[in-house]
Design a protein around this motif. Structure first.
Motif, PDB file in Angstrom:
ATOM      1  N   LEU A  61       1.300   1.421   7.053  1.00 37.64           N
ATOM      2  CA  LEU A  61       1.919   0.613   5.994  1.00 37.64           C
ATOM      3  C   LEU A  61       0.967   0.451   4.813  1.00 37.64           C
ATOM      4  O   LEU A  61       1.379   0.560   3.654  1.00 37.64           O
ATOM      5  N   ILE A  62      -0.312   0.213   5.091  1.00 36.44           N
ATOM      6  CA  ILE A  62      -1.304   0.088   4.022  1.00 36.44           C
ATOM      7  C   ILE A  62      -1.348   1.358   3.180  1.00 36.44           C
ATOM      8  O   ILE A  62      -1.346   1.317   1.942  1.00 36.44           O
ATOM      9  N   LEU A  63      -1.394   2.494   3.855  1.00 36.70           N
ATOM     10  CA  LEU A  63      -1.483   3.771   3.149  1.00 36.70           C
ATOM     11  C   LEU A  63      -0.244   4.024   2.300  1.00 36.70           C
ATOM     12  O   LEU A  63      -0.342   4.540   1.176  1.00 36.70           O
ATOM     13  N   LEU A  64       0.932   3.660   2.802  1.00 37.09           N
ATOM     14  CA  LEU A  64       2.168   3.860   2.045  1.00 37.09           C
ATOM     15  C   LEU A  64       2.183   3.008   0.776  1.00 37.09           C
ATOM     16  O   LEU A  64       2.567   3.478  -0.297  1.00 37.09           O
ATOM     17  N   VAL A  65       1.767   1.755   0.907  1.00 33.45           N
ATOM     18  CA  VAL A  65       1.744   0.865  -0.263  1.00 33.45           C
ATOM     19  C   VAL A  65       0.709   1.353  -1.270  1.00 33.45           C
ATOM     20  O   VAL A  65       0.965   1.374  -2.484  1.00 33.45           O
ATOM     21  N   ALA A  66      -0.468   1.739  -0.786  1.00 31.51           N
ATOM     22  CA  ALA A  66      -1.510   2.242  -1.685  1.00 31.51           C
ATOM     23  C   ALA A  66      -1.045   3.498  -2.415  1.00 31.51           C
ATOM     24  O   ALA A  66      -1.281   3.660  -3.619  1.00 31.51           O
ATOM     25  N   PHE A  67      -0.352   4.376  -1.699  1.00 33.40           N
ATOM     26  CA  PHE A  67       0.175   5.590  -2.322  1.00 33.40           C
ATOM     27  C   PHE A  67       1.198   5.256  -3.401  1.00 33.40           C
ATOM     28  O   PHE A  67       1.190   5.837  -4.494  1.00 33.40           O
ATOM     29  N   ASP A  68       2.063   4.296  -3.116  1.00 34.60           N
ATOM     30  CA  ASP A  68       3.107   3.917  -4.071  1.00 34.60           C
ATOM     31  C   ASP A  68       2.486   3.372  -5.353  1.00 34.60           C
ATOM     32  O   ASP A  68       2.908   3.712  -6.459  1.00 34.60           O
ATOM     33  N   LEU A  69       1.461   2.510  -5.205  1.00 29.06           N
ATOM     34  CA  LEU A  69       0.828   1.919  -6.379  1.00 29.06           C
ATOM     35  C   LEU A  69      -0.015   2.936  -7.147  1.00 29.06           C
ATOM     36  O   LEU A  69      -0.094   2.896  -8.368  1.00 29.06           O
ATOM     37  N   SER A  70      -0.639   3.859  -6.406  1.00 28.19           N
ATOM     38  CA  SER A  70      -1.499   4.844  -7.061  1.00 28.19           C
ATOM     39  C   SER A  70      -0.720   5.811  -7.938  1.00 28.19           C
ATOM     40  O   SER A  70      -1.276   6.395  -8.861  1.00 28.19           O
ATOM     41  N   ARG A  71       0.564   5.952  -7.674  1.00 29.71           N
ATOM     42  CA  ARG A  71       1.367   6.858  -8.498  1.00 29.71           C
ATOM     43  C   ARG A  71       2.067   6.127  -9.652  1.00 29.71           C
ATOM     44  O   ARG A  71       2.957   6.668 -10.292  1.00 29.71           O
ATOM     45  N   GLY A  72       1.643   4.881  -9.888  1.00 27.07           N
ATOM     46  CA  GLY A  72       2.106   4.174 -11.073  1.00 27.07           C
ATOM     47  C   GLY A  72       3.178   3.130 -10.863  1.00 27.07           C
ATOM     48  O   GLY A  72       3.676   2.558 -11.834  1.00 27.07           O
ATOM     49  N   ALA A  73       3.540   2.829  -9.617  1.00 23.90           N
ATOM     50  CA  ALA A  73       4.571   1.819  -9.370  1.00 23.90           C
ATOM     51  C   ALA A  73       4.060   0.439  -9.771  1.00 23.90           C
ATOM     52  O   ALA A  73       2.890   0.119  -9.608  1.00 23.90           O
ATOM     53  N   THR A  74       4.941  -0.375 -10.319  1.00 18.65           N
ATOM     54  CA  THR A  74       4.592  -1.744 -10.699  1.00 18.65           C
ATOM     55  C   THR A  74       4.689  -2.647  -9.477  1.00 18.65           C
ATOM     56  O   THR A  74       5.697  -2.608  -8.762  1.00 18.65           O
ATOM     57  N   PRO A  75       3.654  -3.448  -9.196  1.00 19.89           N
ATOM     58  CA  PRO A  75       3.703  -4.333  -8.028  1.00 19.89           C
ATOM     59  C   PRO A  75       4.889  -5.289  -8.110  1.00 19.89           C
ATOM     60  O   PRO A  75       5.161  -5.875  -9.158  1.00 19.89           O
ATOM     61  N   THR A  76       5.588  -5.416  -7.014  1.00 20.53           N
ATOM     62  CA  THR A  76       6.746  -6.293  -6.949  1.00 20.53           C
ATOM     63  C   THR A  76       6.592  -7.267  -5.787  1.00 20.53           C
ATOM     64  O   THR A  76       5.598  -7.242  -5.060  1.00 20.53           O
ATOM     65  N   THR A  77       7.603  -8.118  -5.620  1.00 22.81           N
ATOM     66  CA  THR A  77       7.608  -9.053  -4.496  1.00 22.81           C
ATOM     67  C   THR A  77       7.520  -8.313  -3.172  1.00 22.81           C
ATOM     68  O   THR A  77       6.910  -8.794  -2.203  1.00 22.81           O
ATOM     69  N   VAL A  78       8.117  -7.133  -3.117  1.00 16.83           N
ATOM     70  CA  VAL A  78       8.102  -6.341  -1.888  1.00 16.83           C
ATOM     71  C   VAL A  78       6.683  -5.901  -1.526  1.00 16.83           C
ATOM     72  O   VAL A  78       6.291  -5.919  -0.363  1.00 16.83           O
ATOM     73  N   HIS A  79       5.901  -5.503  -2.541  1.00 16.39           N
ATOM     74  CA  HIS A  79       4.506  -5.142  -2.271  1.00 16.39           C
ATOM     75  C   HIS A  79       3.739  -6.352  -1.732  1.00 16.39           C
ATOM     76  O   HIS A  79       2.924  -6.220  -0.813  1.00 16.39           O
ATOM     77  N   GLY A  80       3.994  -7.515  -2.303  1.00 12.82           N
ATOM     78  CA  GLY A  80       3.373  -8.733  -1.798  1.00 12.82           C
ATOM     79  C   GLY A  80       3.798  -9.028  -0.372  1.00 12.82           C
ATOM     80  O   GLY A  80       2.985  -9.441   0.460  1.00 12.82           O
ATOM     81  N   LEU A  81       5.084  -8.792  -0.083  1.00 13.99           N
ATOM     82  CA  LEU A  81       5.589  -9.009   1.275  1.00 13.99           C
ATOM     83  C   LEU A  81       4.886  -8.085   2.267  1.00 13.99           C
ATOM     84  O   LEU A  81       4.582  -8.489   3.397  1.00 13.99           O
ATOM     85  N   ALA A  82       4.609  -6.867   1.857  1.00 15.13           N
ATOM     86  CA  ALA A  82       3.891  -5.928   2.723  1.00 15.13           C
ATOM     87  C   ALA A  82       2.491  -6.465   3.043  1.00 15.13           C
ATOM     88  O   ALA A  82       2.025  -6.369   4.189  1.00 15.13           O
ATOM     89  N   ALA A  83       1.829  -7.043   2.047  1.00 13.10           N
ATOM     90  CA  ALA A  83       0.498  -7.615   2.275  1.00 13.10           C
ATOM     91  C   ALA A  83       0.571  -8.818   3.215  1.00 13.10           C
ATOM     92  O   ALA A  83      -0.278  -8.996   4.086  1.00 13.10           O
TER      93      ALA A  83
END
Length: 200
Positions: A52-74
């Motif tokens: 899950l950490i790697l998926l979120v990091a990959f999503d953000l590294s390609r330019g995705a804007t952090p959302t509530t969902v990213h916070g929920l993952a953390a």
């Protein structure tokens, strides 16, 4: 599919994988008597969090804007780390009782010094959860573009800073309603009862 949708799916898949691996590991240990297989499965449980950490990091590294969902993952990651070992230990104790003749697991105490110790241990798990989740959110902010809220309104409007603030408030509330309350009200009643018995 936008990043929010598939990250929600990843969180759900991670939660399902946690329980499936835990159940398979316990079944292998107590029903099939496959000790090595069960150890491998149970050790694999934290690996799903790493995915899950790697998926979120990959999503953000390609330019995705952090959302509530990213916070929920953390948040999920933090509470998985903070409470995961406790959940696995309790589940193992119940399986051992049901299928291996082990004593029935002791229920959490309701009063006395044991209650106080239990509440402080529970709160420590919340501290661990926050210690994992909040830095994870700060790392997301760093990857996506660091900025610090200039006011409380900006803090609560920010998708990640607001999550961090909620976790801090949860931590404080848990401290006050859990170990602090138990220390002043649960242990005192038990000590008073013990003192009364000694006087008699």
């Amino acid at each position: 599919m936008d990043s929010g949708t598939w990250i929600v799916g990843a969180i759900l898949a991670t939660e399902i994988a946690f329980w499936v691996l835990l159940l398979l590991g316990l079944c292998a240990r107590y029903l099939l008597k496959l000790r090595r297989v069960s150890t491998f499965l149970l050790v694999s449980v934290p690996v799903v969090d790493l995915v899950l950490i790697l998926l979120v990091a990959f999503d953000l590294s390609r330019g995705a804007t952090p959302t509530t969902v990213h916070g929920l993952a953390a948040v999920y990651l933090g509470f998985s780390v903070g409470f995961g070992h406790y959940v696995i230990t309790r589940a193992d104790a119940w399986f051992a009782h049901r299928f291996a003749g082990a004593p029935r697991p002791v229920r959490p105490p309701r009063t006395g010094p044991a209650k106080v110790r239990h509440e402080w241990r529970s709160w420590f798990r919340v501290v661990v959860a926050c210690a994992i989740a909040v830095p994870a959110m700060l790392l997301m902010k760093l990857i996506s573009g660091w900025d610090v809220p200039g006011s409380l309104d900006e803090l609560w409007e920010d998708e990640l800073w607001s999550w961090a603030a909620r976790l801090i408030l949860i931590n404080i509330a848990w401290l006050l309603t859990g170990p602090v309350y138990a220390t002043f009200f649960k242990a005192t009643k038990e000590d008073a009862a013990a003192m009364s018995r000694r006087v008699r």
